[in-house]
Design a protein around this motif. Sequence first.
Motif, short mmCIF file in Angstrom:
data_model
loop_
_atom_site.label_atom_id
_atom_site.label_comp_id
_atom_site.label_asym_id
_atom_site.label_seq_id
_atom_site.Cartn_x
_atom_site.Cartn_y
_atom_site.Cartn_z
N MET A 188 0.84 -1.20 0.00
CA MET A 188 0.00 0.00 0.00
C MET A 188 0.87 1.25 0.00
N PHE A 189 0.56 2.17 -0.90
CA PHE A 189 1.28 3.44 -1.01
C PHE A 189 0.45 4.52 -0.33
N GLN A 190 1.07 5.27 0.58
CA GLN A 190 0.34 6.25 1.38
C GLN A 190 0.77 7.68 1.02
N VAL A 191 -0.22 8.53 0.80
CA VAL A 191 0.04 9.91 0.40
C VAL A 191 -0.66 10.85 1.37
N ALA A 192 0.10 11.77 1.95
CA ALA A 192 -0.46 12.79 2.83
C ALA A 192 -0.62 14.08 2.05
N VAL A 193 -1.86 14.59 1.97
CA VAL A 193 -2.16 15.84 1.27
C VAL A 193 -2.36 16.92 2.32
N TYR A 194 -1.46 17.90 2.32
CA TYR A 194 -1.49 18.98 3.30
C TYR A 194 -1.75 20.32 2.61
N GLY A 195 -2.24 21.25 3.40
CA GLY A 195 -2.44 22.61 2.90
C GLY A 195 -3.11 23.47 3.93
N LYS A 196 -3.04 24.76 3.72
CA LYS A 196 -3.67 25.72 4.62
C LYS A 196 -5.18 25.49 4.65
N GLY A 197 -5.79 25.75 5.80
CA GLY A 197 -7.23 25.63 5.90
C GLY A 197 -7.95 26.49 4.88
N GLY A 198 -8.89 25.91 4.14
CA GLY A 198 -9.64 26.64 3.14
C GLY A 198 -8.98 26.73 1.79
N ILE A 199 -7.80 26.10 1.62
CA ILE A 199 -7.07 26.20 0.36
C ILE A 199 -7.63 25.25 -0.70
N GLY A 200 -8.51 24.33 -0.29
CA GLY A 200 -9.09 23.40 -1.24
C GLY A 200 -8.47 22.02 -1.23
N LYS A 201 -7.75 21.69 -0.18
CA LYS A 201 -7.07 20.38 -0.14
C LYS A 201 -8.07 19.23 -0.07
N SER A 202 -9.20 19.44 0.61
CA SER A 202 -10.21 18.37 0.68
C SER A 202 -10.82 18.12 -0.68
N THR A 203 -11.12 19.20 -1.40
CA THR A 203 -11.65 19.05 -2.76
C THR A 203 -10.64 18.35 -3.65
N MET A 204 -9.36 18.77 -3.54
CA MET A 204 -8.31 18.13 -4.33
C MET A 204 -8.16 16.66 -3.96
N SER A 205 -8.19 16.37 -2.67
CA SER A 205 -8.02 14.98 -2.22
C SER A 205 -9.11 14.09 -2.79
N ALA A 206 -10.36 14.55 -2.72
CA ALA A 206 -11.47 13.75 -3.23
C ALA A 206 -11.34 13.53 -4.73
N ASN A 207 -10.97 14.57 -5.46
CA ASN A 207 -10.80 14.44 -6.91
C ASN A 207 -9.64 13.50 -7.25
N ILE A 233 1.42 10.10 -8.65
CA ILE A 233 1.34 9.18 -7.51
C ILE A 233 1.60 7.75 -7.98
N VAL A 234 0.99 7.38 -9.11
CA VAL A 234 1.20 6.03 -9.65
C VAL A 234 2.67 5.82 -10.01
N ASP A 235 3.28 6.82 -10.64
CA ASP A 235 4.69 6.70 -11.03
C ASP A 235 5.60 6.61 -9.80
N ALA A 236 5.29 7.40 -8.77
CA ALA A 236 6.09 7.33 -7.54
C ALA A 236 5.94 5.98 -6.87
N CYS A 237 4.72 5.48 -6.87
CA CYS A 237 4.46 4.16 -6.28
C CYS A 237 5.24 3.07 -7.01
N ASP A 238 5.32 3.18 -8.31
CA ASP A 238 6.02 2.17 -9.12
C ASP A 238 7.52 2.44 -9.24
N GLY A 239 8.00 3.55 -8.67
CA GLY A 239 9.43 3.85 -8.70
C GLY A 239 9.90 4.57 -9.93
N ARG A 240 8.96 5.07 -10.75
CA ARG A 240 9.35 5.76 -11.98
C ARG A 240 9.57 7.26 -11.76
N LEU A 241 9.10 7.78 -10.62
CA LEU A 241 9.26 9.20 -10.32
C LEU A 241 9.96 9.35 -8.97
#
Length: 712
Positions: A1-20, A244-252
């Motif tokens: 399992m590859f784990q990604v933490a999405v951070y950002g200032k409150g109200g910057i849209g990180k939740s919208t970005m995360s869901a998308n 994210i896929v490339d990082a998970c597979d080691g290509r990035l």
Amino acid sequence: MFQVAVYGKGGIGKSTMSANISVALAGRGLKVMQIGCDPKHDSTRLLLDGKAQRTVLDYVREVPIGKRDLNGIIATGTAGVLCAEAGGPEPGIGCAGRGILTTFDTLRKLGADDLDVDVRIYDVLGDVVCGGFAVPLRNEYADAVVLVTSGEFMAMYAANNIMRGLSNFDTGKPRMLGIVLNSRGVDGEYEAVKSFAEATGTRILAVVPRDGQFAEAESLGHTVVELFPESVIAREIGKVADSIVDACDGRLELTSPHPLDDDQLSDLAAGRAIRPYGDVPVSRIGCGGCHRTTIEGTRVMGSCAAYGAVSAFLRLEDTAVVVHGPVSCSYLMETTRAKAMLEMYSRGVFRRSPRINVRSTMMDDESAIFGGNLYLKACLERTISEGYSRIAVVTTCMSGIIGDDCLSIVDAVMESNPSVEIFLVRADGDMTGEYNDGFMMAAEAIVETVDTGLEPDGSLVNLVSSSFFDVQSVAHRKELDRMLGAFGMRVNCMFLDEGSPRPPSEICRAGVDVLMNDTPTSRELMGMITRRTGRLPFPAVMPVGMHDYLDWMRQMGAWTGRSEDAEREIARATAEYRGFLDAHRDTLRGRTAIVVSRIGTNLDWLVDVLEDMGVSVLRYGFFPSARKAGGRQSSRHDHVDDYTDDDLMRDLEELRPDLMIGGIVRQVPEGTVMAKMNRIGVGYRPVLEYVEYLENTLRLPGMEGWRGGGRS
């Protein structure tokens, strides 16, 4: 399992970005889980048709430990994305960062790590990277970090702080994936973010335009990627998913960012070229808003989970206990335990002088701000240098609130000292519950030390209970030994007790495990042993009173194949019991009594012997317990659950019994004598001794006010 933490200032849209991003990843054939780590608990709303889901913290607050299930906090959203929301405390009370720790711990304990997931997305508030909100930055959770920002200075300032937090968890492994620019339409936005990315040594993954499609999709409770798959927004989000896929597979390749110092931040704010990167000091941001409060109407705990865990570990002679917290905590635990052990020592419970091996990591104000990991490491190393090879670490409130990474310290110390075994119980003071909860956490760790390869001896018996006070006197222990001796048996291990002949690791030397008393805690302990050893316990609890004694003897006779020995003992005991009744019945015959107790403490043996003595039991009541709310008492006799003080006082006035007996001390009216309960022991002989106490109590002259209490 590859784990990604999405951070950002409150109200910057990180939740919208995360869901998308989650939907985009699912569209690429990956199994995705998204965990919202923001008190607003709105991260997964766009994945669930615009609906909010039950948060983990609400679930933990409302559902008892034994009834929790992963399905209660996981929902399935768009494209099969699994969703969870941490939630947060009431505004102004407690520490939201601590809530993140609790969420992660709850998910782990309920089996979230075993779910079939390819990518896990953590959507995390990033304004303040305190101990709790920094948890997703730890190496064990985040394989990659994505920052969401706009071209506004405060958004980039928050992103820079997040990079500082990431640096504090630097393990030498690059983990920064890059920046997502969520455009706000300010002048020179792309150039500002590009300058920030280059100065910190990271990359821009995507530039998401400011577009009304976001509002339109959100009004319908869905993501842009789902509703407008051909849009520019979906294309840019797709770039993030591909990275994210490339990082998970080691290509990035991931990077190790170097956050800006104050001078560089000033350049960024002024729109100047950012001066070259130098030696930037890494700061730590503490959570200074955590405090304790008292809320009217809540129940006060008798003792915290940390003390429960410490108490359990102190019952092991070869284990030193390290309390990770302030010295005041360990002092109170040590002195409280010492008083109990001193009493037991006076009763001759111990085979040798007892020891209380409690150490404190001496956490103080500084460690509350900057973390107590170094304190813990130093204390463990000192304890090892003194010759201890088995150590128990118990965390208190302070270390829990600030989110100390105790597991990493314990693992590192054990790696440096291969011959040392260290238990870690993250009781976190009273945050995981009260005394009993901590005790059971420690017991679970201790049970794991049981050597299941030992050959069982049919002449040995294990007794299982959280308390052995009933047999912690010479007379009561002799009665226990006499009962077992009828079958040629003796005690192997008393789990968990300081006076145990053998340690818990040798439980499997015995041929049978017997419950000392029938309480929820004792049954839970027995369940741990059963799961560890794979063998069934003896079906009957150690008996109290003649009724249970006869039944227990017959069952043990059948279990051991010595039914003839059981019947001989039954005949002898029956003759002794009847002789006692004949000699003493006249004292109590015709008397009346009210018997009261707390739920969970069965006094059927008392009702049995009272009726055998000719006493009429007018009421048999059980007072409710705050810890066992809604519980019902199991009994052979007619009884009253949820018996209250008002019920008792009414019955005393209306029924005017000769005796009020039980563990509830109350003032009684003229003509009624109060008799207290004491530790009764096991078997039938201690019951006969209690009858003699009742006789003596009735013979005492009446006293003003309180009557007959306190003698045993």
